[in-house]
Design a protein around this motif. Sequence first.
Motif, PDB file in Angstrom:
ATOM      1  N   LYS A  53       0.829  -1.211   0.000  1.00  0.00           N
ATOM      2  CA  LYS A  53       0.000   0.000   0.000  1.00  0.00           C
ATOM      3  C   LYS A  53       0.862   1.260   0.000  1.00  0.00           C
ATOM      4  O   LYS A  53       0.580   2.212  -0.742  1.00  0.00           O
ATOM      5  CB  LYS A  53      -0.933  -0.006   1.210  1.00  0.00           C
ATOM      6  CG  LYS A  53      -1.864   1.206   1.265  1.00  0.00           C
ATOM      7  CD  LYS A  53      -2.876   1.111   2.401  1.00  0.00           C
ATOM      8  CE  LYS A  53      -3.776   2.355   2.434  1.00  0.00           C
ATOM      9  NZ  LYS A  53      -4.795   2.282   3.503  1.00  0.00           N
ATOM     10  N   ILE A  54       1.903   1.283   0.814  1.00  0.00           N
ATOM     11  CA  ILE A  54       2.766   2.468   0.904  1.00  0.00           C
ATOM     12  C   ILE A  54       3.440   2.767  -0.432  1.00  0.00           C
ATOM     13  O   ILE A  54       3.522   3.915  -0.868  1.00  0.00           O
ATOM     14  CB  ILE A  54       3.820   2.276   2.011  1.00  0.00           C
ATOM     15  CG1 ILE A  54       3.142   2.249   3.381  1.00  0.00           C
ATOM     16  CG2 ILE A  54       4.884   3.371   1.970  1.00  0.00           C
ATOM     17  CD1 ILE A  54       4.015   1.685   4.484  1.00  0.00           C
ATOM     18  N   PHE A  55       3.905   1.705  -1.111  1.00  0.00           N
ATOM     19  CA  PHE A  55       4.597   1.882  -2.392  1.00  0.00           C
ATOM     20  C   PHE A  55       3.635   1.928  -3.583  1.00  0.00           C
ATOM     21  O   PHE A  55       4.088   2.051  -4.718  1.00  0.00           O
ATOM     22  CB  PHE A  55       5.614   0.756  -2.588  1.00  0.00           C
ATOM     23  CG  PHE A  55       6.899   0.944  -1.812  1.00  0.00           C
ATOM     24  CD1 PHE A  55       7.936   1.709  -2.333  1.00  0.00           C
ATOM     25  CD2 PHE A  55       7.070   0.374  -0.565  1.00  0.00           C
ATOM     26  CE1 PHE A  55       9.114   1.897  -1.629  1.00  0.00           C
ATOM     27  CE2 PHE A  55       8.233   0.555   0.155  1.00  0.00           C
ATOM     28  CZ  PHE A  55       9.265   1.324  -0.375  1.00  0.00           C
ATOM     29  N   HIS A  56       2.332   1.793  -3.314  1.00  0.00           N
ATOM     30  CA  HIS A  56       1.327   1.748  -4.385  1.00  0.00           C
ATOM     31  C   HIS A  56       1.667   0.641  -5.389  1.00  0.00           C
ATOM     32  O   HIS A  56       1.619   0.835  -6.605  1.00  0.00           O
ATOM     33  CB  HIS A  56       1.237   3.103  -5.100  1.00  0.00           C
ATOM     34  CG  HIS A  56       0.915   4.243  -4.197  1.00  0.00           C
ATOM     35  ND1 HIS A  56      -0.310   4.410  -3.599  1.00  0.00           N
ATOM     36  CD2 HIS A  56       1.682   5.290  -3.758  1.00  0.00           C
ATOM     37  CE1 HIS A  56      -0.300   5.492  -2.846  1.00  0.00           C
ATOM     38  NE2 HIS A  56       0.899   6.039  -2.914  1.00  0.00           N
ATOM     39  N   ARG A  57       1.997  -0.534  -4.858  1.00  0.00           N
ATOM     40  CA  ARG A  57       2.471  -1.624  -5.700  1.00  0.00           C
ATOM     41  C   ARG A  57       1.780  -2.926  -5.309  1.00  0.00           C
ATOM     42  O   ARG A  57       2.306  -3.733  -4.549  1.00  0.00           O
ATOM     43  CB  ARG A  57       3.989  -1.793  -5.526  1.00  0.00           C
ATOM     44  CG  ARG A  57       4.884  -0.676  -6.094  1.00  0.00           C
ATOM     45  CD  ARG A  57       5.118  -0.865  -7.574  1.00  0.00           C
ATOM     46  NE  ARG A  57       5.490  -2.222  -7.893  1.00  0.00           N
ATOM     47  CZ  ARG A  57       6.731  -2.727  -7.747  1.00  0.00           C
ATOM     48  NH1 ARG A  57       7.718  -1.965  -7.290  1.00  0.00           N
ATOM     49  NH2 ARG A  57       6.977  -3.967  -8.072  1.00  0.00           N
ATOM     50  N   ASP A  58       0.594  -3.160  -5.813  1.00  0.00           N
ATOM     51  CA  ASP A  58      -0.087  -4.427  -5.542  1.00  0.00           C
ATOM     52  C   ASP A  58       0.679  -5.616  -6.113  1.00  0.00           C
ATOM     53  O   ASP A  58       0.497  -6.753  -5.679  1.00  0.00           O
ATOM     54  CB  ASP A  58      -1.508  -4.407  -6.135  1.00  0.00           C
ATOM     55  CG  ASP A  58      -2.430  -3.476  -5.371  1.00  0.00           C
ATOM     56  OD1 ASP A  58      -2.105  -3.135  -4.213  1.00  0.00           O
ATOM     57  OD2 ASP A  58      -3.477  -3.077  -5.929  1.00  0.00           O
ATOM     58  N   ASP A  59       1.538  -5.339  -7.100  1.00  0.00           N
ATOM     59  CA  ASP A  59       2.297  -6.410  -7.741  1.00  0.00           C
ATOM     60  C   ASP A  59       3.596  -6.731  -7.006  1.00  0.00           C
ATOM     61  O   ASP A  59       4.311  -7.663  -7.386  1.00  0.00           O
ATOM     62  CB  ASP A  59       2.624  -6.024  -9.189  1.00  0.00           C
ATOM     63  CG  ASP A  59       3.535  -4.789  -9.265  1.00  0.00           C
ATOM     64  OD1 ASP A  59       3.391  -3.884  -8.410  1.00  0.00           O
ATOM     65  OD2 ASP A  59       4.378  -4.728 -10.172  1.00  0.00           O
ATOM     66  N   LEU A  60       3.924  -5.965  -5.974  1.00  0.00           N
ATOM     67  CA  LEU A  60       5.171  -6.178  -5.238  1.00  0.00           C
ATOM     68  C   LEU A  60       5.042  -7.420  -4.368  1.00  0.00           C
ATOM     69  O   LEU A  60       4.161  -7.507  -3.507  1.00  0.00           O
ATOM     70  CB  LEU A  60       5.470  -4.949  -4.371  1.00  0.00           C
ATOM     71  CG  LEU A  60       6.743  -4.983  -3.531  1.00  0.00           C
ATOM     72  CD1 LEU A  60       7.979  -5.224  -4.379  1.00  0.00           C
ATOM     73  CD2 LEU A  60       6.880  -3.685  -2.734  1.00  0.00           C
ATOM     74  N   ARG A  61       5.927  -8.376  -4.600  1.00  0.00           N
ATOM     75  CA  ARG A  61       5.868  -9.636  -3.846  1.00  0.00           C
ATOM     76  C   ARG A  61       6.715  -9.508  -2.581  1.00  0.00           C
ATOM     77  O   ARG A  61       7.899  -9.165  -2.640  1.00  0.00           O
ATOM     78  CB  ARG A  61       6.355 -10.790  -4.714  1.00  0.00           C
ATOM     79  CG  ARG A  61       5.432 -11.102  -5.898  1.00  0.00           C
ATOM     80  CD  ARG A  61       5.992 -12.197  -6.776  1.00  0.00           C
ATOM     81  NE  ARG A  61       7.174 -11.727  -7.494  1.00  0.00           N
ATOM     82  CZ  ARG A  61       8.001 -12.540  -8.156  1.00  0.00           C
ATOM     83  NH1 ARG A  61       7.788 -13.848  -8.168  1.00  0.00           N
ATOM     84  NH2 ARG A  61       9.034 -12.045  -8.806  1.00  0.00           N
ATOM     85  N   VAL A  62       6.078  -9.770  -1.446  1.00  0.00           N
ATOM     86  CA  VAL A  62       6.736  -9.621  -0.147  1.00  0.00           C
ATOM     87  C   VAL A  62       6.446 -10.862   0.695  1.00  0.00           C
ATOM     88  O   VAL A  62       5.304 -11.319   0.769  1.00  0.00           O
ATOM     89  CB  VAL A  62       6.224  -8.377   0.619  1.00  0.00           C
ATOM     90  CG1 VAL A  62       7.005  -8.186   1.919  1.00  0.00           C
ATOM     91  CG2 VAL A  62       6.289  -7.127  -0.249  1.00  0.00           C
ATOM     92  N   THR A  63       7.482 -11.400   1.328  1.00  0.00           N
ATOM     93  CA  THR A  63       7.286 -12.471   2.297  1.00  0.00           C
ATOM     94  C   THR A  63       8.128 -12.157   3.523  1.00  0.00           C
ATOM     95  O   THR A  63       9.246 -11.625   3.402  1.00  0.00           O
ATOM     96  CB  THR A  63       7.630 -13.859   1.719  1.00  0.00           C
ATOM     97  OG1 THR A  63       7.274 -14.868   2.666  1.00  0.00           O
ATOM     98  CG2 THR A  63       9.102 -13.993   1.373  1.00  0.00           C
ATOM     99  N   ALA A  64       7.586 -12.441   4.707  1.00  0.00           N
ATOM    100  CA  ALA A  64       8.232 -12.004   5.946  1.00  0.00           C
ATOM    101  C   ALA A  64       8.220 -13.100   7.000  1.00  0.00           C
ATOM    102  O   ALA A  64       7.298 -13.915   7.066  1.00  0.00           O
ATOM    103  CB  ALA A  64       7.526 -10.761   6.490  1.00  0.00           C
ATOM    104  N   THR A  65       9.254 -13.083   7.842  1.00  0.00           N
ATOM    105  CA  THR A  65       9.311 -13.889   9.065  1.00  0.00           C
ATOM    106  C   THR A  65       9.692 -12.940  10.187  1.00  0.00           C
ATOM    107  O   THR A  65      10.744 -12.290  10.121  1.00  0.00           O
ATOM    108  CB  THR A  65      10.360 -15.015   8.958  1.00  0.00           C
ATOM    109  OG1 THR A  65      10.024 -15.871   7.869  1.00  0.00           O
ATOM    110  CG2 THR A  65      10.412 -15.834  10.252  1.00  0.00           C
ATOM    111  N   CYS A  66       8.840 -12.819  11.201  1.00  0.00           N
ATOM    112  CA  CYS A  66       9.045 -11.844  12.271  1.00  0.00           C
ATOM    113  C   CYS A  66       9.369 -12.551  13.581  1.00  0.00           C
ATOM    114  O   CYS A  66       8.622 -13.433  14.022  1.00  0.00           O
ATOM    115  CB  CYS A  66       7.808 -10.965  12.441  1.00  0.00           C
ATOM    116  SG  CYS A  66       7.472  -9.928  10.996  1.00  0.00           S
TER     117      CYS A  66
END
Length: 330
Positions: free
Chosen positions: A218-231
Motif C-alpha cells: 500500500k505504501i509503495f502503491h504496488r499491488d504487484d510487489l511480492r513480499v514475504t516475511a518472518t518476524c
Amino acid sequence: MPNIAIVGATGAVGQEFLKILAERQFPVEELRLLATKRSSGSLINWQGREYEVQETTYDSFKGIDIALFAGGSASTEYAPAAVQSGAVVIDNSSAYRLDSKVPLVVPEVNPEDVTWHQGIIANPNCSTIIMAVALKPLEDLSRIKRIVVSTYQAVSGAGKEGIAELEDQVRTWCQGETITQYNTFPYQIAFNLIPRIDVFQDGDYTKEEWKMVKETQKIFHRDDLRVTATCVRVPVFRSHCESINIETENKLTLEQVKTALAKATGVILKDDPSQDIYPMPKDSSDRDEVIVGRIREDFTIENGLNLWIAGDQIRKGAATNAIQIAELLL
C-alpha cells in the motif's frame, strides 16, 4: 498554532510523542493528555509545565486540531469521535492501515498521500516503516520485484510491559533462580528467540508478517510487489533489525546502491566490513534515522541484493513517523 491531543499519553509511545514534540520544536497551542481511567489524574511534566492526564471520552476532542493516537483499542473506540469534533487523527494502531479510505504514510516514501485523508491518517507498523525508508531509494533506482525480510524485533515493540518482562527475567537469571514468569510473551524471552509476533493467520503467517506484506504494497502503491516475511522477537530492549533480500527489475551495482542510500533522507549508510562496521540496535536506539549496512550482491539470482538494517521502533517506527505526518499537515 494547533491544539494537540495525545491518546495513550502515559504509555511508551505516548511518552515518546512528548519527547519528540519537544525535540522537533513542534508548535503547540494547547496540549491535552489523555489515557485510560486508571491513569487519569496522574501528572506529566512537559516543557517546564505540569499537565494532568485526563480520562479519554467521546467529548475529549473539542477544540483539538491534531489527535495523536498511541495505539490499542482506543483507536477504534475514539478516533471517529475525534474526527467528528474536527480533529485530524494520526493513528498508530493497525485498525485503519488497510482501509482504502485512509492514507498509510511514511513521509520519506509517500508524503503526497497525506493530501487525500478524510480525517484519519494511519501510521504503519514499526517494522514496515523501517524497511520502507531503507528500500525507497532502491525502488527509485529500479522497481523492486520481490522482498524477503526476516525481522529481529526488540521487546519495546510490546510496550512498557515487554521491556519490564525482559528486565525481570534477566534479573531472575542473574540471581541464579529459574525463570517461571512470563505474561507479555508466550515463552521466556530472556536468552531466547520467539518466532511469533501477534496471532497466527492465513497460511500460518502471523498478523505481524501479513502487516509487512500488505502495508508495504500500500505504501509503495504496488499491488504487484511480492513480499514475504518472518518476524522474530529477540531479547533486545530497543530497536529492531531486519535482514532484507530484494530482487530488482534492473541490475544495480553496489556503488549505485550505496550512493543512493548515502544521499537518502532518513537513512545512514554504515557499511565497512573491513573495519567491522555495520548497523546494530545500540547504534540506532534513540535516533530517527534507519541505519543500513552489510550490503551484498545475492549471487543466487540475477538482480539480487542483501542488506541489514537497524531502526528505533519507538521513535521512527512509531512516534517520530506520526509527528512527521503532523508536520506534513502543517
